[in-house]
Design a protein around this motif. Sequence first.
Motif, PDB file in Angstrom:
ATOM      1  N   THR A  48      -2.020   3.285  -6.127  1.00 59.89           N
ATOM      2  CA  THR A  48      -0.923   3.960  -7.142  1.00 59.89           C
ATOM      3  C   THR A  48      -1.135   5.293  -6.181  1.00 59.89           C
ATOM      4  OG1 THR A  48      -2.499   3.069  -8.974  1.00 59.89           O
ATOM      5  CG2 THR A  48      -2.312   5.541  -9.052  1.00 59.89           C
ATOM      6  N   PHE A  49      -1.256   5.756  -5.323  1.00 56.65           N
ATOM      7  CA  PHE A  49      -1.345   7.090  -4.537  1.00 56.65           C
ATOM      8  C   PHE A  49       0.084   6.091  -4.058  1.00 56.65           C
ATOM      9  CE2 PHE A  49      -0.656   7.992   0.445  1.00 56.65           C
ATOM     10  CZ  PHE A  49      -1.040   9.313   0.279  1.00 56.65           C
ATOM     11  N   ILE A  50       0.637   5.371  -2.940  1.00 51.77           N
ATOM     12  CA  ILE A  50       2.011   5.644  -2.517  1.00 51.77           C
ATOM     13  C   ILE A  50       2.489   5.310  -4.083  1.00 51.77           C
ATOM     14  CG2 ILE A  50       3.646   3.768  -2.214  1.00 51.77           C
ATOM     15  CD1 ILE A  50       1.417   5.129   0.242  1.00 51.77           C
ATOM     16  N   SER A  51       2.448   4.765  -5.444  1.00 55.48           N
ATOM     17  CA  SER A  51       3.477   4.705  -6.253  1.00 55.48           C
ATOM     18  C   SER A  51       3.398   6.300  -6.743  1.00 55.48           C
ATOM     19  CB  SER A  51       3.377   4.436  -7.653  1.00 55.48           C
ATOM     20  OG  SER A  51       3.521   3.744  -8.333  1.00 55.48           O
ATOM     21  N   ASN A  52       2.991   6.966  -7.096  1.00 55.92           N
ATOM     22  CA  ASN A  52       2.908   8.435  -6.702  1.00 55.92           C
ATOM     23  C   ASN A  52       3.366   9.228  -6.238  1.00 55.92           C
ATOM     24  OD1 ASN A  52       1.891   8.443  -9.611  1.00 55.92           O
ATOM     25  ND2 ASN A  52      -0.108   8.576  -8.544  1.00 55.92           N
ATOM     26  N   LEU A  53       3.793   8.755  -5.040  1.00 58.85           N
ATOM     27  CA  LEU A  53       3.750   9.478  -3.555  1.00 58.85           C
ATOM     28  C   LEU A  53       5.506   9.296  -4.238  1.00 58.85           C
ATOM     29  CD1 LEU A  53       2.403   9.382  -0.502  1.00 58.85           C
ATOM     30  CD2 LEU A  53       2.975  11.455  -1.396  1.00 58.85           C
ATOM     31  N   MET A  54       6.299   8.119  -4.459  1.00 56.18           N
ATOM     32  CA  MET A  54       7.400   7.764  -4.045  1.00 56.18           C
ATOM     33  C   MET A  54       8.436   8.560  -5.700  1.00 56.18           C
ATOM     34  SD  MET A  54       8.549   6.517  -1.787  1.00 56.18           S
ATOM     35  CE  MET A  54       7.351   7.596  -0.587  1.00 56.18           C
ATOM     36  N   ILE A  60       5.503  -2.041  -5.014  1.00 60.13           N
ATOM     37  CA  ILE A  60       6.509  -1.915  -3.664  1.00 60.13           C
ATOM     38  C   ILE A  60       7.250  -0.599  -3.846  1.00 60.13           C
ATOM     39  CG2 ILE A  60       8.651  -3.504  -2.765  1.00 60.13           C
ATOM     40  CD1 ILE A  60       6.222  -4.923  -2.257  1.00 60.13           C
ATOM     41  N   THR A  61       7.746  -0.535  -2.790  1.00 56.84           N
ATOM     42  CA  THR A  61       8.555   0.879  -2.313  1.00 56.84           C
ATOM     43  C   THR A  61       9.627   0.835  -2.218  1.00 56.84           C
ATOM     44  OG1 THR A  61       7.757   2.007  -0.802  1.00 56.84           O
ATOM     45  CG2 THR A  61       6.754   2.202  -2.663  1.00 56.84           C
ATOM     46  N   LEU A  80      -1.155  -2.389   4.749  1.00 58.42           N
ATOM     47  CA  LEU A  80      -0.522  -0.690   4.503  1.00 58.42           C
ATOM     48  C   LEU A  80       0.788  -1.510   4.374  1.00 58.42           C
ATOM     49  CD1 LEU A  80      -1.931   1.860   6.262  1.00 58.42           C
ATOM     50  CD2 LEU A  80       0.949   2.133   5.896  1.00 58.42           C
ATOM     51  N   LEU A  81       1.455  -1.869   4.633  1.00 60.69           N
ATOM     52  CA  LEU A  81       2.827  -1.726   5.059  1.00 60.69           C
ATOM     53  C   LEU A  81       3.602  -2.509   4.199  1.00 60.69           C
ATOM     54  CD1 LEU A  81       3.800  -1.585   9.382  1.00 60.69           C
ATOM     55  CD2 LEU A  81       2.860   0.011   7.455  1.00 60.69           C
ATOM     56  N   ILE A  82       2.563  -3.156   3.641  1.00 59.66           N
ATOM     57  CA  ILE A  82       3.423  -4.299   2.517  1.00 59.66           C
ATOM     58  C   ILE A  82       4.203  -3.290   1.602  1.00 59.66           C
ATOM     59  CG2 ILE A  82       1.437  -4.476   0.785  1.00 59.66           C
ATOM     60  CD1 ILE A  82       3.446  -7.582   2.179  1.00 59.66           C
ATOM     61  N   SER A  83       4.165  -2.258   1.465  1.00 61.27           N
ATOM     62  CA  SER A  83       4.730  -1.636   0.551  1.00 61.27           C
ATOM     63  C   SER A  83       6.075  -1.034   0.986  1.00 61.27           C
ATOM     64  CB  SER A  83       3.676   0.128  -0.010  1.00 61.27           C
ATOM     65  OG  SER A  83       2.130  -0.494  -0.442  1.00 61.27           O
ATOM     66  N   PHE A  84       6.233  -1.606   1.777  1.00 59.30           N
ATOM     67  CA  PHE A  84       7.144  -0.659   2.361  1.00 59.30           C
ATOM     68  C   PHE A  84       7.843  -1.327   3.058  1.00 59.30           C
ATOM     69  CE2 PHE A  84       3.427   2.541   3.027  1.00 59.30           C
ATOM     70  CZ  PHE A  84       4.224   3.250   2.148  1.00 59.30           C
ATOM     71  N   PRO A  85       8.776  -3.071   2.196  1.00 57.42           N
ATOM     72  CA  PRO A  85       9.312  -3.522   2.718  1.00 57.42           C
ATOM     73  C   PRO A  85      11.407  -2.828   3.315  1.00 57.42           C
ATOM     74  CG  PRO A  85       9.486  -3.351   0.493  1.00 57.42           C
ATOM     75  CD  PRO A  85       8.620  -2.154   0.786  1.00 57.42           C
ATOM     76  N   GLU A  86      10.956  -2.108   3.225  1.00 58.68           N
ATOM     77  CA  GLU A  86      12.654  -1.637   3.415  1.00 58.68           C
ATOM     78  C   GLU A  86      11.970  -0.603   4.713  1.00 58.68           C
ATOM     79  OE1 GLU A  86      15.524  -1.136   0.627  1.00 58.68           O
ATOM     80  OE2 GLU A  86      13.921  -1.787  -1.338  1.00 58.68           O
ATOM     81  N   LEU A  87      10.895  -0.382   5.256  1.00 57.54           N
ATOM     82  CA  LEU A  87      11.511   0.313   6.727  1.00 57.54           C
ATOM     83  C   LEU A  87      11.430   0.673   7.668  1.00 57.54           C
ATOM     84  CD1 LEU A  87       9.004   2.500   7.624  1.00 57.54           C
ATOM     85  CD2 LEU A  87       7.227   0.861   8.110  1.00 57.54           C
ATOM     86  N   THR A  88      12.219   1.564   7.749  1.00 61.36           N
ATOM     87  CA  THR A  88      12.973   1.523   8.931  1.00 61.36           C
ATOM     88  C   THR A  88      12.851   1.570  10.480  1.00 61.36           C
ATOM     89  OG1 THR A  88      13.980   3.727   8.313  1.00 61.36           O
ATOM     90  CG2 THR A  88      15.814   1.477   7.668  1.00 61.36           C
TER      91      THR A  88
END
Length: 270
Positions: free
Chosen positions: A133-139, A167-168, A190-198
């Motif tokens: 939820t924290f990550i979702s609200n950030l985005m 997923i963001t 932790l990183l699974i929320s950022f599949p397009e991380l560069t």
Amino acid sequence: MLQYLPTELIISIATYSTPETKSTIAQTCQTCYRAVLPLLWNYLPLKTVENLHDVVDRLHRNDWVSFATKFVHDIALTSQLTHQYTLEDLQGLLGIIDTGYAYLREENRNESMSLLSSSPSSLCSSTSNTFATFISNLMLYFPHSSTISLDYYLVSPYLTADTTTNITSFKGEIDLVHYRPGQTKCLHQLLISFPELTKLVIRSLSSPSFKLLLQSKPTLETLTIHWKYSPDSDYVESLSQMAADTGEWECKILVALSNSPGIRFSCKTK
């Protein structure tokens, strides 16, 4: 007098000013306010995961949501109260420096844990709903964010089982500080929320299991690891060879700055 200066010059002056000075400049006139506004909102510090709720509430109460949504680019979840010294720190201070080979062996033992061979749902179910939820609200509130700094001490308690993740589409840089080697599973959760991380930066006592990161994050362009205590040269050479063996990655040893030596892996195809 400031209002008569070119906007570019006002921005240049404010860029190298303290937050307090930026605020003072912004209150000088409308021209200065418009020029400095993006700089005032560029960086958002958070002390806890729950702190985001208070920040968002304040944005709504003061009608600042539009400013935050447009101008916030750098977000940091850190705390001055974060515990700094652990058993590993004390070992390092006493001269018992980890060579890193233990974590190199860990990579070979846990290679089967690679996300390439795991179903997304099984890993998603391991991430805390609170953190999701924290990550979702950030985005949601800060869609233009390009850099997110996360303190592993603060987020690791939320990486628990039997919940879901979000997923963001975040494509920027994650800077993870105070990571503890040997917690590869939590790192992947932790990183699974950022599949397009560069870009990924990990600051740790010694090297994490980087091989799984390279395998499971195909969108990564660079992976940078900073050590608090530098491992021996043989271990660094082993990492370099491991990257070379993939055929897709090359590495560069970073010059030790501020007692933070490290290594950077760059993808040749990106």
